[in-house]
Motif scaffolding. Structure first.
Motif, PDB file in Angstrom:
ATOM      1  N   ARG A 152       0.827  -1.203   0.000  1.00  0.00           N
ATOM      2  CA  ARG A 152       0.000   0.000   0.000  1.00  0.00           C
ATOM      3  C   ARG A 152       0.863   1.256   0.000  1.00  0.00           C
ATOM      4  O   ARG A 152       1.756   1.402   0.826  1.00  0.00           O
ATOM      5  CB  ARG A 152      -0.891  -0.012   1.241  1.00  0.00           C
ATOM      6  CG  ARG A 152      -1.748  -1.263   1.299  1.00  0.00           C
ATOM      7  CD  ARG A 152      -2.405  -1.402   2.631  1.00  0.00           C
ATOM      8  NE  ARG A 152      -3.630  -0.605   2.623  1.00  0.00           N
ATOM      9  CZ  ARG A 152      -4.672  -0.860   3.378  1.00  0.00           C
ATOM     10  NH1 ARG A 152      -4.665  -1.849   4.223  1.00  0.00           N
ATOM     11  NH2 ARG A 152      -5.741  -0.116   3.309  1.00  0.00           N
ATOM     12  N   VAL A 153       0.543   2.148  -0.921  1.00  0.00           N
ATOM     13  CA  VAL A 153       1.285   3.394  -1.083  1.00  0.00           C
ATOM     14  C   VAL A 153       0.323   4.556  -0.843  1.00  0.00           C
ATOM     15  O   VAL A 153      -0.798   4.545  -1.346  1.00  0.00           O
ATOM     16  CB  VAL A 153       1.880   3.505  -2.513  1.00  0.00           C
ATOM     17  CG1 VAL A 153       2.679   4.789  -2.668  1.00  0.00           C
ATOM     18  CG2 VAL A 153       2.735   2.283  -2.845  1.00  0.00           C
ATOM     19  N   PHE A 154       0.764   5.526  -0.057  1.00  0.00           N
ATOM     20  CA  PHE A 154      -0.051   6.724   0.196  1.00  0.00           C
ATOM     21  C   PHE A 154       0.733   7.920  -0.354  1.00  0.00           C
ATOM     22  O   PHE A 154       1.879   8.129   0.028  1.00  0.00           O
ATOM     23  CB  PHE A 154      -0.286   6.893   1.698  1.00  0.00           C
ATOM     24  CG  PHE A 154      -1.531   7.682   2.059  1.00  0.00           C
ATOM     25  CD1 PHE A 154      -1.995   8.712   1.250  1.00  0.00           C
ATOM     26  CD2 PHE A 154      -2.217   7.400   3.222  1.00  0.00           C
ATOM     27  CE1 PHE A 154      -3.134   9.433   1.590  1.00  0.00           C
ATOM     28  CE2 PHE A 154      -3.360   8.113   3.571  1.00  0.00           C
ATOM     29  CZ  PHE A 154      -3.824   9.131   2.755  1.00  0.00           C
ATOM     30  N   VAL A 155       0.118   8.672  -1.262  1.00  0.00           N
ATOM     31  CA  VAL A 155       0.787   9.819  -1.870  1.00  0.00           C
ATOM     32  C   VAL A 155       0.083  11.107  -1.448  1.00  0.00           C
ATOM     33  O   VAL A 155      -1.124  11.255  -1.659  1.00  0.00           O
ATOM     34  CB  VAL A 155       0.782   9.725  -3.420  1.00  0.00           C
ATOM     35  CG1 VAL A 155       1.496  10.939  -4.031  1.00  0.00           C
ATOM     36  CG2 VAL A 155       1.439   8.425  -3.886  1.00  0.00           C
ATOM     37  N   PHE A 156       0.838  12.001  -0.842  1.00  0.00           N
ATOM     38  CA  PHE A 156       0.335  13.330  -0.464  1.00  0.00           C
ATOM     39  C   PHE A 156       0.914  14.348  -1.426  1.00  0.00           C
ATOM     40  O   PHE A 156       2.129  14.521  -1.505  1.00  0.00           O
ATOM     41  CB  PHE A 156       0.768  13.697   0.967  1.00  0.00           C
ATOM     42  CG  PHE A 156       0.069  12.894   2.024  1.00  0.00           C
ATOM     43  CD1 PHE A 156      -1.123  13.338   2.570  1.00  0.00           C
ATOM     44  CD2 PHE A 156       0.604  11.694   2.466  1.00  0.00           C
ATOM     45  CE1 PHE A 156      -1.781  12.604   3.539  1.00  0.00           C
ATOM     46  CE2 PHE A 156      -0.048  10.951   3.448  1.00  0.00           C
ATOM     47  CZ  PHE A 156      -1.242  11.404   3.984  1.00  0.00           C
ATOM     48  N   ASP A 157       0.034  15.017  -2.178  1.00  0.00           N
ATOM     49  CA  ASP A 157       0.489  16.043  -3.121  1.00  0.00           C
ATOM     50  C   ASP A 157      -0.696  16.942  -3.429  1.00  0.00           C
ATOM     51  O   ASP A 157      -1.815  16.449  -3.569  1.00  0.00           O
ATOM     52  CB  ASP A 157       1.015  15.382  -4.405  1.00  0.00           C
ATOM     53  CG  ASP A 157       1.918  16.320  -5.196  1.00  0.00           C
ATOM     54  OD1 ASP A 157       1.464  17.442  -5.522  1.00  0.00           O
ATOM     55  OD2 ASP A 157       3.059  15.937  -5.493  1.00  0.00           O
ATOM     56  N   ASP A 158      -0.451  18.238  -3.539  1.00  0.00           N
ATOM     57  CA  ASP A 158      -1.566  19.147  -3.827  1.00  0.00           C
ATOM     58  C   ASP A 158      -1.813  19.290  -5.328  1.00  0.00           C
ATOM     59  O   ASP A 158      -2.730  19.989  -5.747  1.00  0.00           O
ATOM     60  CB  ASP A 158      -1.341  20.524  -3.185  1.00  0.00           C
ATOM     61  CG  ASP A 158      -0.114  21.230  -3.738  1.00  0.00           C
ATOM     62  OD1 ASP A 158       0.756  20.555  -4.315  1.00  0.00           O
ATOM     63  OD2 ASP A 158      -0.036  22.463  -3.584  1.00  0.00           O
ATOM     64  N   ILE A 191       5.038   5.989   2.217  1.00  0.00           N
ATOM     65  CA  ILE A 191       4.358   7.276   2.012  1.00  0.00           C
ATOM     66  C   ILE A 191       5.233   8.178   1.147  1.00  0.00           C
ATOM     67  O   ILE A 191       6.448   8.272   1.376  1.00  0.00           O
ATOM     68  CB  ILE A 191       4.110   7.974   3.375  1.00  0.00           C
ATOM     69  CG1 ILE A 191       3.155   7.147   4.232  1.00  0.00           C
ATOM     70  CG2 ILE A 191       3.584   9.405   3.179  1.00  0.00           C
ATOM     71  CD1 ILE A 191       3.119   7.568   5.694  1.00  0.00           C
ATOM     72  N   PHE A 192       4.615   8.837   0.172  1.00  0.00           N
ATOM     73  CA  PHE A 192       5.292   9.888  -0.589  1.00  0.00           C
ATOM     74  C   PHE A 192       4.727  11.216  -0.132  1.00  0.00           C
ATOM     75  O   PHE A 192       3.509  11.394  -0.097  1.00  0.00           O
ATOM     76  CB  PHE A 192       5.093   9.707  -2.103  1.00  0.00           C
ATOM     77  CG  PHE A 192       5.959   8.627  -2.664  1.00  0.00           C
ATOM     78  CD1 PHE A 192       7.205   8.917  -3.185  1.00  0.00           C
ATOM     79  CD2 PHE A 192       5.542   7.309  -2.637  1.00  0.00           C
ATOM     80  CE1 PHE A 192       8.024   7.912  -3.683  1.00  0.00           C
ATOM     81  CE2 PHE A 192       6.355   6.298  -3.131  1.00  0.00           C
ATOM     82  CZ  PHE A 192       7.601   6.602  -3.659  1.00  0.00           C
ATOM     83  N   MET A 193       5.599  12.136   0.236  1.00  0.00           N
ATOM     84  CA  MET A 193       5.187  13.416   0.817  1.00  0.00           C
ATOM     85  C   MET A 193       5.722  14.584   0.002  1.00  0.00           C
ATOM     86  O   MET A 193       6.929  14.765  -0.134  1.00  0.00           O
ATOM     87  CB  MET A 193       5.743  13.498   2.252  1.00  0.00           C
ATOM     88  CG  MET A 193       5.316  14.720   3.011  1.00  0.00           C
ATOM     89  SD  MET A 193       3.564  14.692   3.473  1.00  0.00           S
ATOM     90  CE  MET A 193       3.568  13.370   4.697  1.00  0.00           C
ATOM     91  N   ASP A 194       4.797  15.364  -0.544  1.00  0.00           N
ATOM     92  CA  ASP A 194       5.169  16.568  -1.280  1.00  0.00           C
ATOM     93  C   ASP A 194       5.578  17.645  -0.280  1.00  0.00           C
ATOM     94  O   ASP A 194       5.148  17.633   0.877  1.00  0.00           O
ATOM     95  CB  ASP A 194       3.962  17.029  -2.109  1.00  0.00           C
ATOM     96  CG  ASP A 194       4.259  18.249  -2.967  1.00  0.00           C
ATOM     97  OD1 ASP A 194       5.410  18.396  -3.423  1.00  0.00           O
ATOM     98  OD2 ASP A 194       3.347  19.053  -3.179  1.00  0.00           O
TER      99      ASP A 194
END
Length: 122
Positions: free
Chosen positions: A6-12, A52-55
């Motif tokens: 599971r991958v969670f990507v935070f980006d606007d 998690i990928f965090m912008d």
């Protein structure tokens, strides 16, 4: 067959979220995306991703503070956080935030998959 990672990507940026979703689903990952880091702990606890990928530029709580909050949390701190940004100082920002790694934007599909494999040891 084992369950998908599971991958969670935070980006606007909606285009980045869409691109990551297409790439990662195609590669066999389950993905969740969010355009805000509001209630970062609650969002991550609700999904419990493997990575998690965090912008950097997120509305309300920036990527640095959101990453620090995760890394200070007892049960979530072991989830790798990959800082990703078009900022020239992405490496410095990742270190400042306490992230486990970083990925510069723009990135190619192979770079994205390599970072995930590296941090999930798959």
């Amino acid at each position: 067959m084992e369950k998908n990672k599971r991958v969670f990507v935070f980006d606007d940026n909606a285009e980045i979220l869409e691109l990551c979703t297409i790439i990662l689903e195609d590669a066999g990952y389950d993905i969740r995306t969010s355009s805000t880091s509001n209630d970062i702990i609650g969002q991550v606890q609700a999904y419990v991703p493997d990575i998690i990928f965090m912008d950097n530029w997120l509305p309300d709580v920036g990527g640095v503070d959101a990453t620090r909050a995760l890394k200070a949390h007892e049960t979530l701190k072991s989830i790798p956080v990959i800082y990703f940004s078009a900022n020239n100082d992405v490496k410095t920002l990742a270190a400042e935030a306490g992230a486990d790694g970083y990925l510069s934007k723009p990135f190619d599909i192979q770079e994205l998959e390599d970072v995930i494999r590296k941090h999930l040891a798959i």
